[in-house]
Design an enzyme around this catalytic site. Structure first.
Site, mmCIF file in Angstrom:
data_model
loop_
_atom_site.group_PDB
_atom_site.id
_atom_site.type_symbol
_atom_site.label_atom_id
_atom_site.label_comp_id
_atom_site.label_asym_id
_atom_site.label_seq_id
_atom_site.Cartn_x
_atom_site.Cartn_y
_atom_site.Cartn_z
ATOM 1 N N HIS A 1 -18.372 5.690 4.031
ATOM 2 C CA HIS A 1 -17.255 6.590 3.805
ATOM 3 C C HIS A 1 -15.927 6.064 4.361
ATOM 4 C CE1 HIS A 1 -15.175 10.267 3.156
ATOM 5 N NE2 HIS A 1 -15.095 10.588 4.413
ATOM 6 N N HIS B 1 -21.365 8.871 5.806
ATOM 7 C CA HIS B 1 -21.303 10.324 5.650
ATOM 8 C C HIS B 1 -22.648 10.823 5.120
ATOM 9 C CE1 HIS B 1 -19.787 14.241 4.644
ATOM 10 N NE2 HIS B 1 -18.614 13.943 5.146
ATOM 11 N N LEU C 1 -1.142 7.430 2.344
ATOM 12 C CA LEU C 1 -0.432 8.259 3.319
ATOM 13 C C LEU C 1 0.357 7.401 4.299
ATOM 14 C CD1 LEU C 1 -2.979 11.090 4.098
ATOM 15 C CD2 LEU C 1 -0.962 11.171 2.644
ATOM 16 N N ALA C 2 -0.251 6.328 4.808
ATOM 17 C CA ALA C 2 0.450 5.503 5.792
ATOM 18 C C ALA C 2 1.590 4.718 5.135
ATOM 19 C CB ALA C 2 -0.538 4.561 6.479
ATOM 20 N N GLY C 3 1.299 4.046 4.045
ATOM 21 C CA GLY C 3 2.305 3.188 3.410
ATOM 22 C C GLY C 3 3.387 3.979 2.698
ATOM 23 N N ARG D 1 -22.545 13.647 11.995
ATOM 24 C CA ARG D 1 -22.749 12.798 10.828
ATOM 25 C C ARG D 1 -23.705 11.634 11.061
ATOM 26 N NH1 ARG D 1 -16.538 12.362 8.450
ATOM 27 N NH2 ARG D 1 -16.412 14.544 7.861
ATOM 28 N N GLY E 1 0.835 -1.197 0.000
ATOM 29 C CA GLY E 1 0.000 0.000 0.000
ATOM 30 C C GLY E 1 0.873 1.251 0.000
ATOM 31 N N ARG F 1 -15.235 8.530 13.688
ATOM 32 C CA ARG F 1 -14.041 9.309 13.417
ATOM 33 C C ARG F 1 -14.395 10.768 13.234
ATOM 34 N NH1 ARG F 1 -11.874 11.302 8.939
ATOM 35 N NH2 ARG F 1 -13.428 10.314 7.621
ATOM 36 N N SER G 1 -18.968 18.133 0.291
ATOM 37 C CA SER G 1 -18.386 18.539 1.577
ATOM 38 C C SER G 1 -19.460 18.847 2.616
ATOM 39 C CB SER G 1 -17.510 19.772 1.389
ATOM 40 O OG SER G 1 -17.146 20.277 2.652
#
Lengths: 248, 653
Positions: free
Chosen positions: B419, B284, B61-63, B348, B58, B453, B302
């Protein structure tokens, strides 16, 4: 709506490839172009034919994965990504030609899927700021004028889809390269490597077999993110400046 | 308050095993725990790092951040992604922003407040230690990204701008227009490509991990399919990191990229990795509704639109008049009516469920009756067209592009959509799963968000894990390496490779009559109907039965054309859908066993008299970590303890 699509079918990189005609019935005007291809692929699968391969992922116009030439235009008649092109842009009964990006530096893998890894190699040649993790200074210690930040952002918005290359009669990747050079070159953080960056990236661009820029402007006309042509002027200025300093 | 009353014995669906504990989080004052852990963790001498190899699956962002950071530290990194370039990972699609406790606005923000908001927002189902560390590291993330050249929004004085996000009273969100995820990912991608040029990272694009290799109780590699040639490749290393994102596509329609899948995490789960809280899904409220059967995905609008847009439906069920022909007194502005204090800005989960109830009552608008109006007529009258355009123009254009309607003239139609998934593979404080040598980061793990979250926290966790947490904690594991080299003819490698080959051959040989997508859509409908915004014991029990039937039919009747030895997108999807079946079943079992409502999990049997979510802390203050057990998964509970944040009910009346 009923649509006739003539699609480029090519089994693999070695295959010669040809256009094949298919009919798609009951097309809704609310479908995206890729959803129309999904429907066609379901038909093909059930008929025992090989579905058409095409690249796509986010389908929100941001990942840059999708992209085909539609009726001779990169991403089709609207200036957007192929996933954000909807069938209401076509007339009932339309005949639509669908081809992969056409450029020597983007070899075909299968059908509409091409290999754009040359873009990654251009980035490897200097499209970054060397900032090791864990030692960055406090962010607000480095003010960036709002105008510069906004301008840098406009160039940073490039999604790397390759439409600029497909639209260019020379198959040049200069708009992509220039967008990155402009993004990083406008920021104070980007200054130390500015000369080596432009020289390295342009050298790699040419090495990959992209054509030269002759300022035709088809790239910016086809760009779904509106990357302006003046990024290329900036690239040229930076390149001349770097070369004149003897940094080659 | 009402409480859960249930008589059915649902435990026939699962077994219960021993409790599980996170043994890595240090005790002591919460603000010192991460420093303590970093100091006590073993280090690897720079000269030894190049002898150690790391597989990272992956490149989001993390990987991507982890691969860049570990490469820079001197480890030998092999990075894998299914896309044609690491720059396309789905992190790129995140819009709103990234939270960080910088307190640049002098509005009382602090690490402690971000930590507090995160634990409370997650409905007290996340770990305090992890949430605190996330808030702590958030400050460094912004510094790092700015140094890389991420073009965050700026004030005229050149300093960084901030805005505030849903449910929070401070301005701590950093943003780059509506494309924050894109800019952060491009930053990580560029750092990654820099390491490729330096020779520390090898990137394998168009590769999909199909199996985890376990040798002597340690994760030692993966089996991957080269998606262009079909070659089944063996890749071994000293440690394996999964950074493969969330599994929202189990619902078929979601805001996830089309390729997002569970296969890497699910194959690891089948090899023994526990799956934490699989039923926690964030829905969402403001997405563009489904317009037809052909629809492949949903697009988020948004949440900021609810600042000025008013949500309503016709008062009368089945009213098919166009919006402009429904007079004011025949409209129900239901959020303003039910939640006068928060109105259209309720959180949400509340907004999503309220929309569903209206549509269930036949008051939905648009095709299929699955939509509610988000109306800007009042805002345009009050603020003027130009002001509304300046604030929301790009979102209005996007809506017009997708729906063909002009939202300046007719109200937008919106409906909730899947989401983000808060569940994922269970990890300890070091981000290591219960399998030695298997680390899991970002949305792929379960650890930091709890049952819900906060907006702008997903990007924060991805980068925190990738740039700062994993690169520190993985060293503690690697300090015992390099481990004995695994040859490609090791029996475990041969067996893993054979299992992958057999599975592919099975898909290709079934030659049935139904397409892969038709199964995926049907599975998605079951999940949405029974394990979506609202769950009941009856519905979940039914869903498990339906999934099992559909899964059995899939293996008998699916049609996968073509061959393995070429680019075969149908074959790729078949493997992913097969794993979604098994995960979907586990999600339903997890949702069934958790007889309480919390965050993204709303059990209809557990609500207050006025219809709000009712938690049962004394029974359910634990992480549900599931061990693979075929048809009968085994539940391990990790008790959650709160020393710093008092567990309270959330209220929005």
């Amino acid at each position: 709506m009923n649509i006739t699509v003539r699609v480029w079918r090519q089994k693999n990189a070695d295959d010669k490839g040809k256009m094949v005609t298919y009919g798609v019935e009951n097309v809704s005007k609310d479908m995206s172009f890729l959803e129309m291809l999904d429907v066609l692929n379901e038909q093909l699968t059930l008929a025992g034919d090989d579905p058409i391969a095409f690249d796509h992922d986010c389908r929100e116009g941001i990942c840059g994965a999708c992209g085909v030439v539609i009726n001779g235009q990169a991403h089709g008649p609207q200036v957007t990504t192929t996933c954000q092109l909807h069938m209401r842009s076509f007339e009932d009964g339309a005949v639509v030609d669908v081809e992969p990006w056409r450029a020597g530096a983007f070899p075909v893998i299968k059908d509409l899927v091409v290999d754009r890894s040359s873009f990654d190699r251009i980035i490897q040649a200097g499209g970054y700021i060397s900032a090791p993790t864990g030692s960055a200074p406090e962010a607000n210690n480095l003010p960036v004028p709002k105008k510069d930040a906004d301008h840098a952002f406009e160039s940073a918005a490039c999604i790397g889809c390759g439409a600029c290359v497909a639209a260019c009669p020379n198959g040049s990747g200069m708009l992509f390269t220039a967008a990155k050079i402009t993004h990083l070159g406008l920021l104070p953080q980007g200054q130390p490597e500015r000369d080596s960056r432009v020289i390295g990236m342009v050298e790699q661009h040419d090495h990959e077999g992209f054509g030269s820029c002759t300022n035709i402007g088809e790239c910016t006309a086809a760009c779904p993110k509106g990357i302006p042509l003046d990024t290329i002027s900036r690239l040229n200025r930076d390149l001349l400046g770097a070369l004149s300093k003897g940094k080659a | 308050m009402t409480t859960t009353t249930t008589t059915t014995n649902t435990s026939e669906f699962y077994g219960v095993g021993a409790d599980i504990h996170d043994t890595k989080a240090p005790s002591g004052p919460i603000e010192q725990r991460w420093d303590t852990r970093k100091f006590n963790a073993k280090l690897v001498n720079p000269a030894n790092r190049r002898k150690l190899s790391v597989i990272i699956v992956g490149t989001g962002l993390a990987g991507g951040a982890a691969a860049a950071t570990l490469g820079e530290a001197g480890y030998h990194v092999k990075s894998f992604c299914y896309q044609d370039s690491p720059r396309r990972a789905h992190s790129i699609a995140a819009q709103g922003g990234i939270n960080a406790a910088k307190n640049y606005r002098n509005d009382g923000d602090s690490i402690y407040r971000l930590f507090y908001d995160t634990v409370k927002g997650g409905d007290f189902r996340s770990r305090e230690s992890n949430s605190y560390r996330l808030a702590q590291v958030s400050v460094n993330i912004i510094d790092q990204c700015v140094a890389q050249g991420v073009p965050f929004a700026r004030e005229y004085g050149g300093l960084l701008d901030n805005r505030s996000f849903g449910g929070v009273q401070v301005s701590r969100t950093f943003y780059a227009r509506g494309q924050t995820g894109q800019q952060l990912l491009i930053g990580a991608y560029q750092a990654l490509e820099r390491q490729v040029a330096a020779g520390t990272v090898e990137v394998h694009t168009r590769h999909e991990m199909l199996e985890l290799i376990m040798v002597d109780g340690r994760a030692r590699g993966i089996i991957a399919r080269n998606m262009v040639t079909g070659e089944i490749e063996t890749h071994t290393a000293d440690v394996v990191v999964l950074a493969t994102g969330g599994y929202g596509n189990v619902y078929f329609l979601s805001t996830n990229a089309m390729g997002s899948n569970t296969t890497a995490t699910w194959r690891a789960h089948r090899k023994g990795a526990y799956f934490g809280n699989p039923c926690y899904t964030q829905i969402h409220p403001t997405c563009i509704p489904v317009s037809g059967d052909y629809q492949s995905k949903l697009t988020l609008m948004s949440e900021s639109l609810r600042n000025d847009g008013r949500i309503w439906v016709p008062k009368k069920a089945g009213d098919e008049r166009p919006a402009d022909q429904i007079p004011e007194d025949e409209r129900d502005y239901y959020l303003e009516r039910i939640y006068p204090a928060f109105g259209n800005l309720v959180p949400r989960d509340i907004a999503s469920r309220a929309a569903k109830y209206q549509c269930d009552d036949g008051k939905g608008v648009g095709p299929g009756g699955l939509g509610v109006y988000l109306d800007f007529a009042d805002a345009i009258a009050r603020l003027g067209l130009d002001t509304v355009k300046a604030k929301y123009g790009n979102l209005f254009d996007m809506y017009a592009q997708i729906t063909g309607e002009d939202p300046y003239k007719t109200p937008m139609r919106i409906y909730p959509a899947v989401h983000y998934t808060m569940g994922g593979l269970w990890v300890d404080y070091d981000l290591q799963s219960n399998l030695a040598g298997l680390f899991v980061t970002g949305e792929a793990n379960f650890s930091d968000q709890g049952a819900n979250r906060l907006g702008a926290s997903a990007l924060m966790q991805g980068l925190a894990d990738g740039y700062f947490v994993l690169p520190n904690t993985i060293a503690n594991y690697l300090a015992d390496g390099p481990f004995e080299k695994i040859s490609d003819d090791h029996p475990e490698v041969v067996a893993a490779k054979q299992a992958v080959t057999d599975r592919i051959n099975t898909f290709l040989s079934i030659n049935g009559t139904r397409t892969v997508d038709s199964y995926h859509k049907e599975l998605g409908q079951i999940m949405w109907e029974y394990c979506g915004m609202e769950r009941t014991e009856e519905g979940l029990t039914k869903a498990i039965g339906l999934i099992r039937e559909l899964k059995a039919d899939f293996w008998k009747n699916v049609k996968v054309s073509g061959v393995n030895e070429e680019l075969n997108q149908t074959l790729e999807r078949a493997g992913r859908v097969a794993d979604f079946f098994e995960l979907g079943e586990l999600m339903c079992i997890d949702a069934l066993h958790r007889r309480e409502s919390c965050g993204g999990h709303f059990r209809a049997e557990s609500q207050t008299e006025d219809g709000e979510a009712l938690r049962h802390d004394e029974e359910f203050a634990y992480v549900a970590a599931w061990e693979f057990g075929g048809d009968t998964p085994i539940l391990h509970k990790e008790p959650l303890e709160y020393e710093y944040v008092e567990m309270k009910a959330r209220s929005y009346k």
